[in-house]
Design an enzyme around this catalytic site. Sequence first.
Site, PDB file in Angstrom:
ATOM      1  N   HIS A 129      -7.056  -4.904  10.534  1.00  0.00           N
ATOM      2  CA  HIS A 129      -6.833  -4.637   9.104  1.00  0.00           C
ATOM      3  C   HIS A 129      -5.575  -5.334   8.601  1.00  0.00           C
ATOM      4  CE1 HIS A 129      -4.449  -0.645   9.927  1.00  0.00           C
ATOM      5  NE2 HIS A 129      -3.608  -1.630   9.766  1.00  0.00           N
ATOM      6  N   ASP A 138       0.820  -1.209   0.000  1.00  0.00           N
ATOM      7  CA  ASP A 138       0.000   0.000   0.000  1.00  0.00           C
ATOM      8  C   ASP A 138       0.854   1.258   0.000  1.00  0.00           C
ATOM      9  OD1 ASP A 138       0.974  -0.368   2.560  1.00  0.00           O
ATOM     10  OD2 ASP A 138      -0.964  -0.824   3.444  1.00  0.00           O
ATOM     11  N   GLU A 154      -9.525  -1.992   5.720  1.00  0.00           N
ATOM     12  CA  GLU A 154     -10.090  -1.664   7.031  1.00  0.00           C
ATOM     13  C   GLU A 154     -11.359  -2.480   7.288  1.00  0.00           C
ATOM     14  OE1 GLU A 154      -8.522   0.092   9.059  1.00  0.00           O
ATOM     15  OE2 GLU A 154      -7.759   1.962   8.237  1.00  0.00           O
ATOM     16  N   ASN A 191      -7.046  -3.102  14.718  1.00  0.00           N
ATOM     17  CA  ASN A 191      -8.467  -3.321  14.388  1.00  0.00           C
ATOM     18  C   ASN A 191      -8.656  -4.495  13.420  1.00  0.00           C
ATOM     19  OD1 ASN A 191      -7.613  -2.326  11.929  1.00  0.00           O
ATOM     20  ND2 ASN A 191      -8.896  -0.500  11.948  1.00  0.00           N
TER      21      ASN A 191
HETATM   22  P1  PGA Z   1       2.566  -1.832  12.663  1.00  0.00           P
HETATM   23  O1  PGA Z   1       1.368  -1.789  11.647  1.00  0.00           O
HETATM   24  O2  PGA Z   1       3.541  -2.843  12.131  1.00  0.00           O
HETATM   25  O3  PGA Z   1       3.153  -0.451  12.647  1.00  0.00           O
HETATM   26  O4  PGA Z   1       2.010  -2.218  13.984  1.00  0.00           O
HETATM   27  C1  PGA Z   1       0.857  -2.981  11.158  1.00  0.00           C
HETATM   28  C2  PGA Z   1      -0.324  -2.692  10.278  1.00  0.00           C
HETATM   29  O5  PGA Z   1      -1.039  -1.710  10.531  1.00  0.00           O
HETATM   30  O6  PGA Z   1      -0.561  -3.470   9.339  1.00  0.00           O
END
Ligand code: PGA
Length: 241
Positions: A138, A67, A143, A136
Amino acid sequence: MNVLIYENEQQIGIAAGNYMCGQVLQKPDSVLGLATGSTPLKPYSQMAELYKKGVVDFSKVKTFNLDEYVNLDVKDKNSYHTFMHENLFKHINIPQENINFLNGNSDNLEKECKEYEKRIKEAGGIDVQLLGIGSNGHIAFNEPADCFQRWSHVVTLKESTVKDNSRFFNSIEEVPTQAVTMGIGSIMQAKKILIIALGEKKAKAIKQLIDGNVTPQCPASVLQFHANVTLMLDKGAASLL
Ligand code: PGA
């Protein structure tokens, strides 16, 4: 699912970096799906370390990142282009032309998303997709929603994600509110998936991923339907299992 629990982030970094490099050793022209965020930092340094030691050669590897933010200069310190360059690409010998990103600055984002899917297909599909997970649930920027979004698409970020990501910006107002992301279908088509989670704040999402209902309200839960998923967790992320 292959669930592996480690003492700490350091151990996961080594194991995950070795896993990715093992893939490249088995298939030198592997297509790697790559992720950003705090979670892959140690895996990427292990990959760089193994390259430095002459163990692995990335000259035939292709990469596709999950992304990118919309309307953020690729040179911005918070763009995922910059993140990948600083934390992985500048330390290994992957040719620039083998690196693929969704272009969040395209003036036709829908077309950009379609072409990205085409490029993945033309490369032969993703061999290993590295994933983090949001608190959450995702994966990439898919999302929680009422339905699974299949292919690459534009997304408006949830407040919780903007908040999580604001730690990298000077203020929450600076965090882009839109992103382009690979979809659930794009991720599910990867031949293998390696998902890493660190810390108790991921524990609920990990529990749901492993034994909750499969629902777009927890996008990661769809991975229950994938035939080759490895999870690398620290004790915090595994604390509700
Ligand atoms: P993080 O993010 O590695 O910074 O915890 C993971 C994500 O949001 O996919």
